[in-house]
Design a protein around this motif. Structure first.
Motif, PDB file in Angstrom:
ATOM      1  N   ARG A   9     -23.777 -35.759   7.871  1.00 36.57           N
ATOM      2  CA  ARG A   9     -24.866 -35.260   7.027  1.00 36.57           C
ATOM      3  C   ARG A   9     -26.093 -36.158   7.175  1.00 36.57           C
ATOM      4  O   ARG A   9     -27.226 -35.665   7.236  1.00 36.57           O
ATOM      5  N   ALA A  52     -28.842 -29.819  14.720  1.00 35.33           N
ATOM      6  CA  ALA A  52     -29.820 -29.947  13.634  1.00 35.33           C
ATOM      7  C   ALA A  52     -31.019 -29.063  13.888  1.00 35.33           C
ATOM      8  O   ALA A  52     -31.545 -28.414  12.982  1.00 35.33           O
ATOM      9  N   HIS A  72     -24.016 -30.408   7.137  1.00 37.75           N
ATOM     10  CA  HIS A  72     -25.186 -30.949   6.441  1.00 37.75           C
ATOM     11  C   HIS A  72     -24.959 -30.977   4.937  1.00 37.75           C
ATOM     12  O   HIS A  72     -25.389 -31.907   4.241  1.00 37.75           O
TER      13      HIS A  72
END
Length: 228
Positions: A9, A52, A72
């Protein structure tokens, strides 16, 4: 120590901040660097920047984006991860929906992500992905081994070359000294021969003088009674 998924994360949040600040996808890729020797690093390397960027892109669709978002949001549990070279496979569990995500990745990039609700199928796909990473990494590992062997042989060549230079230097010294010794031997032998000739000449002179002394002695003693 942080939980593996928390580290994932953190990686994804860092990538999101880089993209939102105007750095773009390439900037995010340049800023992400996570260790690979731990379970958390396995996930971080796999997800990294490419996933991402997929989350933040308005065109991102499919299991890759979905898995990345769940990572995430720290909603997954990592069940298994296998590494072979730069390739890896991971099995994640999403408790809220009783779903599994099977991921194949290479060098910080998710390659394939499969979602299934079937535990047996998830384990089977993970085993298949893990086996696939071993096959894919064969050439990479062989390249690493050949590179190491080449470097090892180059080191041996360098040491052997240095040894040869040292031996050649010693041989040059020996040859130079041998030449000096040979010259000295020739000079000494010549001097000895000359001295031998001088000695023979002196001995001849000595015999001549001794003969003259004997004759003079006889002449001096002529007419005298003989010696007892």
């Amino acid at each position: 120590m942080k939980h593996p998924l928390l580290m994932w994360r953190a990686v994804l949040v860092a990538a999101s901040c880089a993209l939102s600040s105007g750095g773009g996808v390439m900037a995010a890729q340049g800023e992400t660097a996570a260790p690979r020797n731990a379970s958390s690093a396995a996930i971080a390397s796999a997800a990294s920047v490419t996933t991402a960027a997929s989350v933040l892109s308005t065109d991102a669709q499919g299991n890759v984006a979905e898995l990345t978002q769940l990572i995430h949001d720290a909603k997954l549990s990592e069940l298994r991860t296998t590494y072979n070279g730069s390739y890896g496979a991971s099995l994640f569990f999403y408790p809220r929906q009783m779903a599994y995500y099977v991921a194949l990745f290479q060098d910080k990039h998710f390659w394939r992500v499969i979602r299934t609700d079937d535990t047996s199928r998830a384990e089977s796909m993970y085993a298949g992905f893990a086996q696939q990473t071993a096959q894919l990494a064969d050439v990479e590992i062989r390249r690493m081994q050949l590179q190491a062997q080449k470097a090892y042989l180059e080191d041996i060549i360098a040491m052997s070359t240095d040894r040869a230079k040292r031996l050649q230097a010693d041989l040059n010294v020996a040859r130079t000294q041998q030449a000096r010794v040979d010259d000295y031997q020739r000079q000494t032998q010549g001097e000895a021969a000359a001295l031998r000739m001088e000695k023979d000449k002196v001995q001849a002179q000595l015999r001549q003088v001794q003969g003259e002394v004997i004759q003079l002695q006889r002449q001096t003693e002529a007419g005298l009674p003989p010696r007892n």
